[in-house]
Design a protein around this motif. Structure first.
Motif, short mmCIF file in Angstrom:
data_model
loop_
_atom_site.label_atom_id
_atom_site.label_comp_id
_atom_site.label_asym_id
_atom_site.label_seq_id
_atom_site.Cartn_x
_atom_site.Cartn_y
_atom_site.Cartn_z
N ARG A 174 25.62 45.82 13.89
CA ARG A 174 25.77 46.50 12.59
C ARG A 174 27.21 46.96 12.40
N GLU A 175 27.76 47.58 13.44
CA GLU A 175 29.13 48.12 13.36
C GLU A 175 30.15 47.02 13.10
N ALA A 176 30.04 45.90 13.83
CA ALA A 176 30.98 44.79 13.63
C ALA A 176 30.84 44.22 12.22
N LEU A 177 29.60 44.05 11.77
CA LEU A 177 29.39 43.53 10.42
C LEU A 177 29.95 44.47 9.36
N ALA A 178 29.73 45.76 9.54
CA ALA A 178 30.27 46.74 8.59
C ALA A 178 31.79 46.69 8.56
N ALA A 179 32.40 46.54 9.73
CA ALA A 179 33.87 46.47 9.81
C ALA A 179 34.42 45.21 9.15
N ALA A 180 33.62 44.15 9.10
CA ALA A 180 34.04 42.91 8.46
C ALA A 180 33.79 42.90 6.96
N GLY A 181 33.10 43.90 6.46
CA GLY A 181 32.86 43.95 5.02
C GLY A 181 31.43 44.27 4.63
N GLY A 182 30.54 44.24 5.59
CA GLY A 182 29.16 44.62 5.32
C GLY A 182 28.26 43.48 4.89
N THR B 284 38.41 38.25 8.47
CA THR B 284 38.60 37.75 9.83
C THR B 284 37.84 38.63 10.81
N ARG B 285 37.86 38.22 12.04
CA ARG B 285 37.08 38.85 13.11
C ARG B 285 37.30 40.35 13.19
N ALA B 286 36.20 41.08 13.13
CA ALA B 286 36.20 42.53 13.36
C ALA B 286 35.38 42.77 14.62
N ILE B 287 35.77 43.76 15.39
CA ILE B 287 35.16 44.00 16.70
C ILE B 287 34.52 45.37 16.74
N SER B 288 33.31 45.44 17.32
CA SER B 288 32.65 46.73 17.49
C SER B 288 33.44 47.58 18.48
N GLN B 289 33.29 48.89 18.39
CA GLN B 289 34.05 49.79 19.27
C GLN B 289 33.76 49.54 20.74
N ASP B 290 32.52 49.17 21.06
CA ASP B 290 32.20 48.92 22.47
C ASP B 290 32.58 47.50 22.91
N THR C 133 31.33 44.62 22.29
CA THR C 133 30.27 43.67 22.62
C THR C 133 29.91 42.76 21.45
N ALA C 134 30.45 43.06 20.25
CA ALA C 134 30.11 42.25 19.08
C ALA C 134 31.33 42.04 18.20
N THR C 135 31.39 40.85 17.61
CA THR C 135 32.41 40.53 16.62
C THR C 135 31.73 39.94 15.40
N ALA C 136 32.35 40.14 14.25
CA ALA C 136 31.81 39.58 13.00
C ALA C 136 32.96 39.11 12.12
N ALA C 137 32.71 38.07 11.37
CA ALA C 137 33.63 37.55 10.38
C ALA C 137 32.81 37.04 9.21
N ILE C 138 33.38 36.98 8.03
CA ILE C 138 32.64 36.53 6.86
C ILE C 138 33.39 35.39 6.17
#
Length: 122
Positions: free
Chosen positions: A18-26, A103-109, A111-116
């Motif tokens: 969730r955190e990585a997705l939110a950081a990439a734009g939601g 582009t790739r956003a990374i969760s604080q821990d 363990t997850a990355t997200a891009a859209i």
């Protein structure tokens, strides 16, 4: 078609995705989430897809290989032949003329990355 690509470690939590997705734009406007095929059945990913009301697109490692990505991970390049699983999965699943809108956003821990990516679909 707007697709979120996700890369993650096997012990990822729903909160990290969730955190990585939110950081990439939601999740607003997503048509699907995508990841490498061997992780498509991960429970946290299935929960995220369900929350977002979208299907999971499983992308084979062969389809990820060779996709040019703006961010680069040496580990990912050696294992998958692309710089970012999240970016490559998003691009592939969004269609042949897809472009990254986040582009790739990374969760604080970490363990997850997200891009859209957005494209015309497969």
């Amino acid at each position: 078609m707007k697709v979120a690509g996700l890369g993650f470690k096997k012990d990822v939590t729903l909160a990290s995705l969730r955190e990585a997705l939110a950081a990439a734009g939601g999740p607003d406007g997503l048509a699907a989430v995508a990841t490498v095929s061997d992780k498509a059945d991960t429970e946290a990913l299935k929960l995220l897809a369900s929350e977002c009301g979208v299907p999971i697109k499983a992308v084979s490692p062969e389809d990820l290989a060779g996709i040019a990505t703006p961010t680069q991970s040496k580990f990912v390049a050696e294992k998958f032949g692309t710089g970012s699983v999240a970016e490559a999965a998003a691009l592939f699943a969004a269609g042949p003329r897809a472009q990254l809108i986040a582009t790739r956003a990374i969760s604080q821990d970490r363990t997850a990355t997200a891009a859209i990516a957005e494209g015309d679909g497969p």
